[in-house]
Design a protein around this motif. Structure first.
Motif, PDB file in Angstrom:
ATOM      1  N   GLY A 247      36.212  28.763  41.754  1.00  0.00           N
ATOM      2  CA  GLY A 247      35.883  29.177  40.389  1.00  0.00           C
ATOM      3  C   GLY A 247      34.895  30.327  40.378  1.00  0.00           C
ATOM      4  O   GLY A 247      35.022  31.269  39.580  1.00  0.00           O
ATOM      5  N   LYS A 248      33.891  30.281  41.253  1.00  0.00           N
ATOM      6  CA  LYS A 248      32.922  31.374  41.335  1.00  0.00           C
ATOM      7  C   LYS A 248      33.588  32.662  41.799  1.00  0.00           C
ATOM      8  O   LYS A 248      33.269  33.748  41.303  1.00  0.00           O
ATOM      9  N   ALA A 249      34.534  32.558  42.726  1.00  0.00           N
ATOM     10  CA  ALA A 249      35.245  33.748  43.204  1.00  0.00           C
ATOM     11  C   ALA A 249      36.104  34.334  42.089  1.00  0.00           C
ATOM     12  O   ALA A 249      36.171  35.549  41.917  1.00  0.00           O
ATOM     13  N   ARG A 250      36.758  33.470  41.297  1.00  0.00           N
ATOM     14  CA  ARG A 250      37.567  33.939  40.166  1.00  0.00           C
ATOM     15  C   ARG A 250      36.674  34.656  39.147  1.00  0.00           C
ATOM     16  O   ARG A 250      37.028  35.712  38.626  1.00  0.00           O
ATOM     17  N   GLN A 251      35.513  34.073  38.854  1.00  0.00           N
ATOM     18  CA  GLN A 251      34.586  34.672  37.911  1.00  0.00           C
ATOM     19  C   GLN A 251      34.102  36.034  38.415  1.00  0.00           C
ATOM     20  O   GLN A 251      33.997  36.990  37.662  1.00  0.00           O
ATOM     21  N   TYR A 252      33.829  36.133  39.698  1.00  0.00           N
ATOM     22  CA  TYR A 252      33.377  37.375  40.325  1.00  0.00           C
ATOM     23  C   TYR A 252      34.432  38.477  40.141  1.00  0.00           C
ATOM     24  O   TYR A 252      34.118  39.598  39.780  1.00  0.00           O
ATOM     25  N   LEU A 253      35.700  38.133  40.404  1.00  0.00           N
ATOM     26  CA  LEU A 253      36.768  39.133  40.234  1.00  0.00           C
ATOM     27  C   LEU A 253      36.988  39.478  38.772  1.00  0.00           C
ATOM     28  O   LEU A 253      37.294  40.634  38.461  1.00  0.00           O
ATOM     29  N   ALA A 254      36.843  38.506  37.870  1.00  0.00           N
ATOM     30  CA  ALA A 254      37.040  38.757  36.443  1.00  0.00           C
ATOM     31  C   ALA A 254      35.967  39.713  35.911  1.00  0.00           C
ATOM     32  O   ALA A 254      36.208  40.506  35.002  1.00  0.00           O
ATOM     33  N   GLU A 255      34.783  39.665  36.476  1.00  0.00           N
ATOM     34  CA  GLU A 255      33.696  40.511  36.025  1.00  0.00           C
ATOM     35  C   GLU A 255      33.754  41.902  36.655  1.00  0.00           C
ATOM     36  O   GLU A 255      32.895  42.733  36.410  1.00  0.00           O
ATOM     37  N   GLY A 256      34.755  42.151  37.468  1.00  0.00           N
ATOM     38  CA  GLY A 256      34.947  43.497  38.016  1.00  0.00           C
ATOM     39  C   GLY A 256      34.509  43.665  39.445  1.00  0.00           C
ATOM     40  O   GLY A 256      34.401  44.776  39.932  1.00  0.00           O
TER      41      GLY A 256
END
Length: 185
Positions: free
Chosen positions: A174-183
């Motif tokens: 989930g943290k990795a997904r959030q990191y990619l979503a934020e650019g």
């Protein structure tokens, strides 16, 4: 009948006793001092039933076979080889001239598609939610669900994502997904 027993089993060493006499075998070892009656009574039936740890070699039959082959080779003289003359090949019949192919009709894209207007859109900034980040996107940056928890923590910390000891693989994903979503990356 002179039988030789060879051990080809999985163990490095095995031994057995016949009437108080021990016979030891290392893998690949052959012995011809094992009584023939014992080989015929125990080993040959075991091989017939699918046993693969022993091989029985009939040395008397091999010696007789080698002598017979040597006698045949000595008696056989090479016969001269007569080659048959090849028959002359008949001349091929002339092929009829092929009919000319009709010229293909040229069709352009203008004939098929009506006139359309090309509309260009100005690029908008695409914002992703963490739920929009796919596994393929994660794998594209080196993050995979097949990684161990420690590998996931290492991946996150090398990109500045804070992790704690109680993070699970799901929370790290989930943290990795959030990191990619934020650019990130």
């Amino acid at each position: 009948m002179a039988l030789t027993l060879k051990y080809v089993g999985a163990r490095a060493y095995t031994e057995f006793a016949i009437k108080g006499v021990k016979y030891g075998f290392g893998r690949g070892r052959e012995r011809d001092d094992v009584p023939d009656w014992w080989i015929e009574q125990y080993i040959i039936p075991a091989i017939a039933n699918g046993g693969t740890m022993w091989e029985v070699i009939d040395t008397k039959a091999e010696d007789q076979g080698k002598a017979a082959i040597a006698a045949l080779e000595a008696a056989a003289e090479p016969e001269p080889v007569v080659e048959a003359e090849p028959e002359p090949e008949p001349e091929p019949e002339p092929e009829p001239e092929p009919e000319p192919e009709p010229e293909p009709e040229v069709v352009t894209s203008e004939d098929i598609l009506p006139e359309t207007q090309v509309v260009t859109a100005e690029p908008e900034e695409a914002t992703l939610a963490a739920s929009d980040v796919t596994d393929e996107m994660l794998m594209g940056v080196g993050f995979s669900a097949g990684m161990t928890r420690a590998q996931m923590q290492n991946w996150c910390s090398s990109r500045g994502i804070a992790t704690i000891n109680t993070d699970t693989k799901a929370s790290l994903t989930g943290k990795a997904r959030q990191y990619l979503a934020e650019g990130g990356e």
